[in-house]
Scaffold this motif. Structure first.
Motif, mmCIF file in Angstrom:
data_model
loop_
_atom_site.group_PDB
_atom_site.id
_atom_site.type_symbol
_atom_site.label_atom_id
_atom_site.label_comp_id
_atom_site.label_asym_id
_atom_site.label_seq_id
_atom_site.Cartn_x
_atom_site.Cartn_y
_atom_site.Cartn_z
ATOM 1 N N ASP A 277 -15.362 -78.000 27.838
ATOM 2 C CA ASP A 277 -15.642 -79.194 28.640
ATOM 3 C C ASP A 277 -15.582 -78.802 30.114
ATOM 4 O O ASP A 277 -14.592 -79.014 30.804
ATOM 5 N N THR A 278 -16.651 -78.194 30.585
ATOM 6 C CA THR A 278 -16.728 -77.721 31.972
ATOM 7 C C THR A 278 -17.661 -78.572 32.815
ATOM 8 O O THR A 278 -17.821 -78.307 34.010
ATOM 9 N N VAL A 279 -18.290 -79.554 32.197
ATOM 10 C CA VAL A 279 -19.250 -80.371 32.942
ATOM 11 C C VAL A 279 -18.609 -81.033 34.165
ATOM 12 O O VAL A 279 -19.215 -81.041 35.254
ATOM 13 N N PRO A 280 -17.382 -81.573 34.071
ATOM 14 C CA PRO A 280 -16.759 -82.142 35.273
ATOM 15 C C PRO A 280 -16.600 -81.117 36.402
ATOM 16 O O PRO A 280 -16.738 -81.453 37.583
ATOM 17 N N ILE A 281 -16.335 -79.848 36.041
ATOM 18 C CA ILE A 281 -16.219 -78.788 37.052
ATOM 19 C C ILE A 281 -17.569 -78.557 37.710
ATOM 20 O O ILE A 281 -17.682 -78.478 38.940
ATOM 21 N N ILE A 282 -18.586 -78.438 36.893
ATOM 22 C CA ILE A 282 -19.934 -78.169 37.411
ATOM 23 C C ILE A 282 -20.377 -79.279 38.363
ATOM 24 O O ILE A 282 -20.860 -79.007 39.481
ATOM 25 N N ILE A 283 -20.189 -80.509 37.947
ATOM 26 C CA ILE A 283 -20.617 -81.648 38.775
ATOM 27 C C ILE A 283 -19.803 -81.725 40.057
ATOM 28 O O ILE A 283 -20.346 -81.999 41.148
ATOM 29 N N ALA A 284 -18.495 -81.449 39.959
ATOM 30 C CA ALA A 284 -17.641 -81.484 41.160
ATOM 31 C C ALA A 284 -18.098 -80.459 42.181
ATOM 32 O O ALA A 284 -18.141 -80.747 43.396
ATOM 33 N N GLU A 300 -26.739 -89.274 36.492
ATOM 34 C CA GLU A 300 -27.784 -88.764 35.612
ATOM 35 C C GLU A 300 -28.447 -87.531 36.209
ATOM 36 O O GLU A 300 -28.712 -86.538 35.517
ATOM 37 N N GLU A 301 -28.723 -87.574 37.498
ATOM 38 C CA GLU A 301 -29.344 -86.431 38.168
ATOM 39 C C GLU A 301 -28.405 -85.230 38.189
ATOM 40 O O GLU A 301 -28.839 -84.086 37.982
ATOM 41 N N LEU A 302 -27.125 -85.494 38.442
ATOM 42 C CA LEU A 302 -26.160 -84.398 38.448
ATOM 43 C C LEU A 302 -26.034 -83.772 37.054
ATOM 44 O O LEU A 302 -25.941 -82.546 36.920
ATOM 45 N N TYR A 303 -26.054 -84.611 36.028
ATOM 46 C CA TYR A 303 -25.940 -84.082 34.670
ATOM 47 C C TYR A 303 -27.156 -83.224 34.305
ATOM 48 O O TYR A 303 -27.045 -82.251 33.550
ATOM 49 N N SER A 304 -28.307 -83.573 34.866
ATOM 50 C CA SER A 304 -29.511 -82.790 34.566
ATOM 51 C C SER A 304 -29.431 -81.375 35.132
ATOM 52 O O SER A 304 -30.208 -80.498 34.744
ATOM 53 N N MET A 305 -28.493 -81.143 36.054
ATOM 54 C CA MET A 305 -28.309 -79.804 36.619
ATOM 55 C C MET A 305 -27.480 -78.909 35.711
ATOM 56 O O MET A 305 -27.336 -77.713 35.964
ATOM 57 N N VAL A 306 -26.890 -79.491 34.663
ATOM 58 C CA VAL A 306 -26.127 -78.720 33.688
ATOM 59 C C VAL A 306 -27.113 -78.163 32.664
ATOM 60 O O VAL A 306 -27.797 -78.912 31.976
ATOM 61 N N GLY A 307 -27.191 -76.858 32.563
ATOM 62 C CA GLY A 307 -28.117 -76.241 31.606
ATOM 63 C C GLY A 307 -29.032 -75.245 32.273
ATOM 64 O O GLY A 307 -29.039 -74.067 31.900
ATOM 65 N N PRO A 308 -29.825 -75.668 33.291
ATOM 66 C CA PRO A 308 -30.672 -74.703 33.983
ATOM 67 C C PRO A 308 -29.832 -73.656 34.714
ATOM 68 O O PRO A 308 -28.645 -73.872 34.989
ATOM 69 N N THR A 309 -30.437 -72.529 35.053
ATOM 70 C CA THR A 309 -29.718 -71.518 35.818
ATOM 71 C C THR A 309 -29.474 -72.027 37.239
ATOM 72 O O THR A 309 -30.177 -72.918 37.737
ATOM 73 N N LEU A 310 -28.474 -71.469 37.898
ATOM 74 C CA LEU A 310 -28.175 -71.851 39.287
ATOM 75 C C LEU A 310 -29.362 -71.562 40.193
ATOM 76 O O LEU A 310 -29.650 -72.327 41.123
ATOM 77 N N GLU A 311 -30.032 -70.457 39.922
ATOM 78 C CA GLU A 311 -31.192 -70.091 40.733
ATOM 79 C C GLU A 311 -32.274 -71.167 40.652
ATOM 80 O O GLU A 311 -32.876 -71.548 41.670
ATOM 81 N N GLU A 312 -32.499 -71.678 39.454
ATOM 82 C CA GLU A 312 -33.498 -72.741 39.291
ATOM 83 C C GLU A 312 -33.069 -74.013 40.024
ATOM 84 O O GLU A 312 -33.886 -74.659 40.704
ATOM 85 N N THR A 313 -31.801 -74.371 39.905
ATOM 86 C CA THR A 313 -31.311 -75.614 40.501
ATOM 87 C C THR A 313 -31.362 -75.570 42.017
ATOM 88 O O THR A 313 -31.866 -76.500 42.678
ATOM 89 N N PHE A 314 -30.833 -74.498 42.617
ATOM 90 C CA PHE A 314 -30.801 -74.429 44.080
ATOM 91 C C PHE A 314 -32.189 -74.227 44.674
ATOM 92 O O PHE A 314 -32.474 -74.703 45.777
ATOM 93 N N THR A 315 -33.050 -73.543 43.952
ATOM 94 C CA THR A 315 -34.434 -73.406 44.426
ATOM 95 C C THR A 315 -35.118 -74.760 44.463
ATOM 96 O O THR A 315 -35.917 -75.054 45.358
ATOM 97 N N LYS A 316 -34.778 -75.599 43.514
ATOM 98 C CA LYS A 316 -35.388 -76.919 43.435
ATOM 99 C C LYS A 316 -34.877 -77.859 44.531
ATOM 100 O O LYS A 316 -35.675 -78.564 45.173
ATOM 101 N N TYR A 317 -33.548 -77.877 44.768
ATOM 102 C CA TYR A 317 -32.964 -78.882 45.664
ATOM 103 C C TYR A 317 -32.665 -78.366 47.073
ATOM 104 O O TYR A 317 -32.582 -79.156 48.017
ATOM 105 N N LEU A 318 -32.493 -77.060 47.213
ATOM 106 C CA LEU A 318 -32.223 -76.492 48.545
ATOM 107 C C LEU A 318 -33.118 -75.268 48.763
ATOM 108 O O LEU A 318 -32.653 -74.137 48.925
#
Length: 483
Positions: A277-284, A300-318
């Motif tokens: 149960d690491t989702v709370p850590i990831i979202i925090a 909901e948007e934050l939860y959608s960031m759980v699963g993809p790689t960090l590279e994909e997530t940060f490339t998308k939002y930053l």
């Protein structure tokens, strides 16, 4: 080029003849090949296996069929003139020898590739009935595989070309080739359109059905033939047919399943939100980072960031930030929060311990870095439960690419078609389906579990205890389980 210069030759080119026998044998094989491709597609098996099995099985089958004929016909004559063994134009292929050689090739090939023989045999072997049904017309053109003498009136109202070609050595003969051809094709229709659609089929049942059907057909047809291969006074084909029926019957009744227990599937799990149960850590951590950029997201948007790689997530939002710096910042903060916040998912540790004790092999495949998977499992006291951890740093492509599951099966040297994959996001379900693993969606929230159902996994559970119930069922451990 001359077409049909005689009844046995299809075409003659420059003095070299291509016989009807060869053409019809090849035609039957190609139709069986096409039907097997269709079955493999429905089942989700790799189509390159069909090519390897077809060409290897065809070559070994023809060689086996020829050697079987040579061995049990006039062996001394072939020894006196060995070059005749290679003269396939004269005919002389015994189907039982071809079957044994082709099956032996398939068993060895699939074992080396780490696939289950009986599962693939179910999709391929009964299609041989079509090849055999068409191939028998090659025997007709060669004026072989015929029955006893009949009166000319037997062929009243028959097509002239059949009657004429069954007039052999001054006498009309029973068209046993035709009887067997019709029965073989009938058997294919019954297995494909009737038996295959029954709900309680077990692994191997279609292959066993082939052995029973063809064994019975060949036994009775062989009794009508006058050109049988003999071992002393015994018709070899009838002896082999009896063995085929007995083996097929024993297999269909489940005797072999009782003697040779099915191998347990390898179990592969996602990590975040599935094992731990690491989702709370990831979202925090995401919230902290995005707050510095005055960015806010819904849950909901934050939860959608759980699963993809960090590279994909940060490339998308930053996209304008240095990617390496963002990933390093995330990982450092994520690691800091782990000791205080990480927990096991409810019942996960107990169920995994029980499964390991029962002999299941367990692995983790996650888009997380491997060292963080190990770190998390150590904090939870679960490292010893898993044989292998595969993180994003061990592959070129993260999930939903199937590379991680392929690496697990290669490292553990397990069957590639005996895999269960379980995860808590749509990416996990896409991964399992793409690999053709038995795919389980998991989430303790009923709403999230219902959402996972829309991605069509094999099963969706809300409690780890349900996994034990699923594994107790006898089934094919692949995604495409339905016949």
């Amino acid at each position: 080029m001359t077409f049909f210069p005689d009844t046995k030759t299809f075409v003659e080119i420059g003095g070299i003849g291509i016989t009807w026998y060869a053409v019809l044998i090849l035609l039957g094989a190609l139709i069986a090949y096409y039907l097997t491709i269709r079955n493999f597609k429905k089942r989700g098996y790799k189509l390159e296996l069909v090519d390897d099995l077809f060409y290897g099985g065809l070559i070994s089958g023809v060689v086996g069929a020829r050697l079987w004929y040579v061995l049990f016909s006039d062996f001394s004559a072939y020894l006196a003139n060995p070059i005749r063994i290679l003269d396939f134009r004269e005919g002389g292929l015994a189907i039982h020898g071809g079957l044994f050689a082709g099956v032996l090739y398939a068993v060895i090939y699939l074992h080396r590739k780490r696939y289950t023989f009986m599962r693939h045999a179910d999709e391929a072997i009964y299609n041989i009935l079509i090849a055999q049904g068409i191939g028998r017309w090659g025997n007709f053109m060669n004026q072989e595989a015929y029955g006893g003498v009949v009166d000319a009136s037997f062929y009243n109202n028959w097509p002239d070309f059949i009657a004429n070609n069954m007039f052999i050595n001054g006498e009309y003969r029973q068209p046993t080739f035709l009887f067997e051809s019709i029965l073989n094709i009938t058997g294919w229709f019954l297995i494909h359109f009737v038996l295959r659609r029954t709900r309680k089929l077990k692994e191997g049942d279609l292959a066993w059905a082939y052995l029973m059907w063809y064994g019975v057909v060949r036994f009775f047809i062989e009794g009508l033939r006058t050109d049988s291969l003999l071992l002393g006074d015994l018709r070899i084909a009838q002896l082999v047919s009896i063995a085929m029926v007995l083996v097929g019957l024993a297999g269909f009744m489940g005797l072999f399943r009782k003697i040779f227990k099915a191998k347990k599937p390898v179990l592969i799990f996602d990590f975040d939100g599935t094992v731990a149960d690491t989702v709370p850590i990831i979202i925090a951590v995401f919230k902290e980072i995005y707050a510095d950029y005055e960015m806010s997201f819904s849950d909901e948007e934050l939860y959608s960031m759980v699963g993809p790689t960090l590279e994909e997530t940060f490339t998308k939002y930053l996209p304008d930030e240095n990617l390496d710096d963002m990933v390093a910042r995330y990982r450092a903060r994520n690691r800091e929060l782990h000791p205080a916040m990480i927990k096991t998912m409810p019942n996960a540790k107990e169920v995994l311990t029980n499964l390991k004790d029962k002999g299941y092999r367990l692995a983790v495949a996650s888009n997380k870095k491997t060292d963080m998977i190990e770190f998390g499992l150590e904090l939870l006291g679960m490292s010893d439960l898993f044989e292998l951890f595969v993180g994003s740093d061990m592959v070129q492509n993260g999930k939903p690419n199937i590379e991680m599951i392929e690496l697990v099966t290669d490292q553990l040297k397990v069957k590639k078609d005996n895999v269960v994959y379980m995860g808590d996001t749509s990416i996990d379900i896409e991964t399992g389906k793409a690999y053709n693993a038995y795919t389980i969606g998991y989430h303790p929230s009923a709403d999230k579990a219902e959402e996972l159902q829309t991605y069509h996994p094999n099963a969706v559970i809300t409690d780890w205890e349900e996994l034990t119930n699923i594994l107790e069922q006898e089934r094919l451990w692949i995604y495409n389980t339905k016949y």
